[in-house]
Write an enzyme that holds these catalytic residues in place. Structure first.
Site, PDB file in Angstrom:
ATOM      1  N   GLN A   1      -0.201 -10.114   6.067  1.00 34.89           N
ATOM      2  CA  GLN A   1      -1.335 -10.273   6.973  1.00 34.89           C
ATOM      3  C   GLN A   1      -1.634 -11.751   7.194  1.00 34.89           C
ATOM      4  OE1 GLN A   1      -4.029  -8.145   4.295  1.00 34.89           O
ATOM      5  NE2 GLN A   1      -4.393  -6.648   5.907  1.00 34.89           N
TER       6      GLN A   1
ATOM      7  N   ARG B   1       0.851  -1.189   0.000  1.00 33.79           N
ATOM      8  CA  ARG B   1       0.000   0.000   0.000  1.00 33.79           C
ATOM      9  C   ARG B   1       0.886   1.238   0.000  1.00 33.79           C
ATOM     10  NH1 ARG B   1      -4.319  -1.930   4.714  1.00 33.79           N
ATOM     11  NH2 ARG B   1      -4.913  -3.882   3.693  1.00 33.79           N
TER      12      ARG B   1
ATOM     13  N   LYS C   1     -18.627  -4.124  12.253  1.00 32.38           N
ATOM     14  CA  LYS C   1     -17.359  -4.773  12.562  1.00 32.38           C
ATOM     15  C   LYS C   1     -17.092  -4.768  14.066  1.00 32.38           C
ATOM     16  CE  LYS C   1     -14.677  -0.498  11.970  1.00 32.38           C
ATOM     17  NZ  LYS C   1     -13.494   0.133  11.349  1.00 32.38           N
TER      18      LYS C   1
ATOM     19  N   HIS D   1     -10.801 -15.322   5.370  1.00 31.06           N
ATOM     20  CA  HIS D   1     -12.164 -14.971   4.954  1.00 31.06           C
ATOM     21  C   HIS D   1     -13.053 -16.187   5.135  1.00 31.06           C
ATOM     22  CE1 HIS D   1      -9.691 -11.934   2.931  1.00 31.06           C
ATOM     23  NE2 HIS D   1     -10.721 -11.144   3.168  1.00 31.06           N
TER      24      HIS D   1
END
Length: 658
Positions: free
Chosen positions: A404, A386, A487, A408
């Site tokens: 990371q 990023r 979240k 999922h």
């Protein structure tokens, strides 16, 4: 008529415009005295801001966390006024001066360079303004008047241009001779800023853009009480001792090299051991919990990111590369023969992945899924890239390339709560393994969202019920959900009480819709699965940075790059030291033999600096008794032990991750 609704649902009526101070006085005299602002219709305001419309209000006092933003923003103005007085009202040009999570700063274009040696002088000038209790006063002005007031202040004129036409323009006065373009809020007078400290000076590009002029930024902090300031300064000193960048160099854990590019981490052998131990444990835990390990490419077509929505919402933080399709007769550009414009026009654009979710989705879509297949849990150590502005990069905590522990879950709506609980159980195991405290926040539906309100309600209730059934305490943060779903965010607390971004669980309505994800339900109809994004550690780089500072470099024995060092008192005992070394090595201990011809005291100090958990000192007595003298970095001198006794101790410690 202005109708004000209080937190308990009761209402107060006023014949015309009112203020926080007046409302507080209607409730209680003590509240009127202690009020420093309010949250009105979701916006933080100060005590004298006119309230001209009906709405909900919550009065803020120094006991409320929001009050620090008001105090620190006011301290930034106090700093700006002091600097102008000291260095020339017309010569000093003001940038921006916001409150931050731990204090405030102000950016200055100054006629001279200042250093940390100048801070006491600036503080003394600030104290004069505080003692005079100079008042803060808000004034709404026309744009024409604002341009006239700031005609010699180019940075304020640029800020003025950025204010939307429909918004009012306001300035705040501090006393009679200082004003600043500002929306507020502020305290009533400078006398309320009783406990402040200027901390450091740094360079900062105007608006964070390296193409702009470098300004001088002064950092500070402020609290309501001097005791709170003293505690903060103590934590700050402790934090300096724990700085992962300093310890990373001291312990030879990692490096970041300009030759390769800013924000790109190189793990040295010692750091690689720590990372490998953590990854092995994490992978084993994922396997126990029914996750399937996958791998996805580092680059994917730009069109994929357009479909996922990342291109529209995130492209400023993404890296793109042109790929020219070619056969044997054609060639790619190189240093000697660069790509032509026509070749670039024909190129297929790829993005270096900033996230892993689209790759996991493509694997899910690769075959028809049945309700019997769900839940499906995918996991990878996914390295992502990023673009972060160079000024924001910070050791391992803010980088451009990181990995990371990304997972999922694709599940049916009726499975959602159970899956959330499974992730929470895993998160708690992780936090307890590393002895970390935490705070749980639940982010609810923001103003701009996708999906139906019914789906949001179902997902939010699933998050809250999952927490309640496990007995977790949590905070509701209204409107803090992502646009695609609610979240759970877990803030991790380190050894000195600082909060770090930690594990997260996010429910997503967006990507299943965009990619038309389905499963075949019991009735033979295609249904939409729920997608859960979750990261247990998040960024491995940031997590290890947290651990370095949390442990102050003294890692638990199971993580320590060197778990024990053998120190012979002289070269006469090297043979016995070699025997001890071989037995520890055979037992799987990461052991080092310090055979340097130096005094024992020097070797011990060196091992202390390297933060090695155990020192095994061997000399005449140890050789005769076939023992070792054990010094623990944590427990001190443990005395003479049989070698097997020490092995039992350290192996148990490693196994139990003590």
């Amino acid at each position: 008529m202005v109708v004000i609704e209080l937190p308990d649902g009761s209402k107060l009526e006023f014949q015309g415009p009112t203020t926080v101070k007046e409302i507080a006085g209607k409730i209680a005299k003590s509240l009127e005295k202690n009020a420093v602002g309010a949250v009105f219709n979701g916006e933080l305001i100060d005590v004298h801001t006119p309230i001209t419309e009906s709405g909900r209000i919550r009065i803020i006092t120094p006991k409320d966390p929001e009050s620090l933003e008001i105090l620190r923003h006011s301290a930034a103005h106090l700093l700006a006024k002091a600097v102008k007085k000291l260095y020339g009202n017309n010569e000093v040009k003001l940038g921006i001066g916001p409150a931050t999570q731990e204090g405030f700063y102000y950016d200055f274009d100054l006629p001279v360079s200042i250093s940390e040696e100048d801070l006491p002088k600036i503080e003394a000038e600030m104290e004069k303004i505080v003692k005079a209790k100079e008042p803060f006063r808000r004034e709404v002005i026309s744009r024409e008047k604002a341009r006239e007031l700031f005609k010699n202040d180019p940075y304020k004129l640029k800020l003025l241009e950025s204010i939307p036409e429909e918004e009012e323009v306001s300035i705040y006065w501090l006393g009679e001779d200082f004003f600043d373009l500002c929306k507020g809020p502020h305290v009533e007078h400078a006398g309320q800023i009783k406990a402040f400290k200027l901390l450091s000076v740094a360079g900062a590009y105007w608006r964070g853009d390296s193409r702009n002029k470098m300004l001088q930024r002064i950092y500070g902090t402020a609290f309501w009480k001097k005791k709170e300031l003293e505690e903060f300064l103590h934590r700050l000193e402790e934090a300096k001792k724990r700085d992962h960048r300093v310890l990373g160099k001291q312990l030879d854990l990692f490096g970041i090299y300009e030759e390769a590019g800013p924000g790109l981490v190189f793990w040295h052998p010692n750091g690689a051991i720590i990372r490998q131990e953590i990854e092995q444990w994490v992978e084993e835990e994922h396997r126990k919990r029914g996750y399937q390990r996958i791998y996805t490419p580092h680059i994917m077509k730009a069109d994929l990111w357009k479909r996922s929505g990342h291109y529209n919402f995130y492209r400023e933080n993404m890296f793109f590369v042109p790929v020219v399709e070619h056969d044997e007769e054609e060639r790619l550009g190189n240093d000697e023969v660069p790509l032509t414009c026509s070749e670039i026009e024909k190129a297929h654009w790829y993005a270096v992945k900033p996230m892993n979710c689209p790759g996991h989705i493509l694997i899910y879509k690769s075959q028809v899924r049945s309700y019997r297949d769900l839940p499906i849990r995918f996991f990878e150590f996914g390295t992502v890239y990023r673009y972060e502005k160079s000024g924001s990069l910070h050791g391992l905590l803010r980088v451009r390339g990181f990995t990371q522990d990304d997972g999922h879950i694709f599940c049916r709506p009726d499975q959602l709560k159970e899956e959330i609980q499974g992730v929470m159980d895993y998160i708690m195991d992780l936090l307890s393994t590393f002895k970390l405290d935490y705070v749980i926040n639940v982010g609810t539906r923001p103003e701009k969202f996708i999906g139906t309100e019914e789906a949001w309600e179902h997902a939010t209730n699933a998050l809250i019920e999952a927490l309640k059934e496990r007995g977790f305490e949590y905070n509701i943060v209204e409107g803090d959900g992502a646009f695609y779903g609610p979240k759970i965010d877990i803030a991790v607390l380190d050894a000195i009480g600082r909060k770090w971004d930690g594990p997260t669980i996010q429910v997503d309505f967006n990507l299943p819709e965009r990619f038309d994800l389905t499963y075949v339900d019991r009735d033979g109809q295609k249904k939409r699965p729920v997608m859960v994004h979750r990261a247990i550690m998040g960024s491995i780089e940031r997590f290890i940075g947290l651990l370095i500072e949390h442990y102050a470099g003294l890692f638990p024995t199971w993580l320590a790059p060197v778990q024990a060092v053998i120190i012979p008192v002289s070269d006469k005992y090297l043979d016995y030291a070699d025997e001890v070394y071989a037995k520890l090595k055979e037992a799987g201990i990461r052991v080092k033999l310090d055979d340097e011809s130096a005094k024992v005291g020097y070797k011990i100090r060196k091992a202390e600096t390297q933060k090695i958990p155990y020192m095994l000192i061997v000399g005449e007595r140890e050789k005769e008794n076939q023992t070792v003298s054990v010094r623990s970095k944590r427990e001190g001198d443990l005395g003479e032990m049989e070698l097997q006794q020490f092995l039992d101790k350290i192996l148990t410690e490693i196994k139990e991750k003590a």
